[in-house]
Design a protein around this motif. Structure first.
Motif, PDB file in Angstrom:
ATOM      1  N   PRO A  57       0.883  -1.092  -0.063  1.00 14.06           N
ATOM      2  CA  PRO A  57      -0.042   0.036  -0.031  1.00 14.06           C
ATOM      3  C   PRO A  57       1.013   1.151   0.145  1.00 14.06           C
ATOM      4  O   PRO A  57       2.054   1.311   0.629  1.00 14.06           O
ATOM      5  N   GLY A  58       0.453   2.419  -0.857  1.00 13.32           N
ATOM      6  CA  GLY A  58       1.287   3.475  -0.867  1.00 13.32           C
ATOM      7  C   GLY A  58       2.640   3.379  -1.649  1.00 13.32           C
ATOM      8  O   GLY A  58       3.237   4.411  -1.799  1.00 13.32           O
ATOM      9  N   VAL A  59       2.800   2.311  -2.264  1.00 10.69           N
ATOM     10  CA  VAL A  59       3.803   2.294  -3.251  1.00 10.69           C
ATOM     11  C   VAL A  59       3.535   2.648  -4.747  1.00 10.69           C
ATOM     12  O   VAL A  59       2.635   1.803  -5.230  1.00 10.69           O
ATOM     13  N   ARG A  60       4.029   3.416  -5.406  1.00  9.76           N
ATOM     14  CA  ARG A  60       3.193   3.715  -6.507  1.00  9.76           C
ATOM     15  C   ARG A  60       4.154   2.738  -7.632  1.00  9.76           C
ATOM     16  O   ARG A  60       5.273   2.087  -7.463  1.00  9.76           O
ATOM     17  N   LYS A  79       9.352   2.966  -0.540  1.00 10.37           N
ATOM     18  CA  LYS A  79       7.821   3.246  -0.296  1.00 10.37           C
ATOM     19  C   LYS A  79       8.195   4.564   0.478  1.00 10.37           C
ATOM     20  O   LYS A  79       9.149   4.517   1.310  1.00 10.37           O
ATOM     21  N   GLY A 121      -3.166  -0.957  -3.909  1.00  8.00           N
ATOM     22  CA  GLY A 121      -2.165  -1.627  -2.975  1.00  8.00           C
ATOM     23  C   GLY A 121      -1.609  -3.057  -2.936  1.00  8.00           C
ATOM     24  O   GLY A 121      -0.931  -3.417  -2.067  1.00  8.00           O
TER      25      GLY A 121
END
Lengths: 141, 91
Positions: A57-60, A79, A121
């Motif tokens: 989650p939150g990693v592009r 991250k 995510g």
């Protein structure tokens, strides 16, 4: 008879050096890698293929790097956690940092047919078993 | 601001409830996506998410914003007007 003791100061200096090396090695960093393996992986089988699912989650997408070689898959990335300019933190549970981990699967993977999907995510890697690695059925004559 | 990670949850499966100063967030994972997959090796369990927070009355409970991006849910809680610092002018 006098015993030959090692120089206690020398031992202390060596201990100090070892501690410093450990401290500066990055193993104790605040990144996700400092708290054991990250990201956690689940490996599934779907027919002949292998599916690796992991939570990022939150990693592009652009911050992820996936490599395949033989039967080893490497998942690396960064991250980052942004709270905005004027935020002051009251409690922090989410971690940020670099991660890099590799997993070996028990089958040979066709590197050209690996598919990676990242949505909500969740990163899913679909690995096809290499044709030459598949077992062949032999008809009994 | 409350930021939480709920990987694998779609917007429609997030429930945010406010009841007597308790903010409750529930997020459900769609298990259907794991259909036909046979686990070989697992490091984590897939499951729903739930967490509750006690809110102080210094927050404006009528104005709570929620945004879901890439598995990260951001709740924006505004401070109530009464809780804002007030400048007192010397007369």
């Amino acid at each position: 008879m006098a015993m030959l003791l090692p120089d206690p100061f020398d031992a202390l200096v060596q201990f100090q050096q070892a501690l410093d090396a450990f401290r500066t090695s990055g193993w104790l960093g605040s990144g996700p890698s400092g708290r054991g393996a990250y990201p956690l992986l689940d490996v599934f089988r779907k027919g002949d293929d292998i599916v690796i699912i992991t939570e990022v989650p939150g990693v592009r997408k652009e911050d992820l790097e996936i490599q395949v070689k033989g039967n080893t898959i490497r998942i690396a990335g960064t991250k980052s956690v942004h709270y905005g300019e004027r935020a002051s933190l009251h409690r922090r549970e989410r971690m940020a940092g670099n991660f890099d981990r590799a997993i070996t699967v028990p089958v040979e993977v066709d590197a050209d047919r690996v598919r990676a999907e990242c949505r909500d995510g969740i990163l899913a890697l679909y690995l096809s078993r290499a044709e030459r690695d598949k077992p062949k059925s032999i008809a009994v004559s | 601001m409350v930021v939480m990670e709920i990987p694998g949850v779609e917007k429609k499966d997030v429930d945010i409830n406010l009841e007597s100063d308790t903010l409750r967030v529930e997020a459900r994972v769609d298990y259907g996506k794991y259909g036909g997959l046979e686990p070989l090796y697992t490091e984590y369990n897939v499951g729903h998410f739930a967490r509750a927070f006690a809110l102080s009355n210094k927050l404006d409970q009528a104005q709570i914003g929620a945004e879901l991006d890439n598995g990260v849910l951001t709740l924006t809680l505004k401070k109530a007007k009464e809780a804002m610092p007030r400048r007192i002018a010397i007369t």
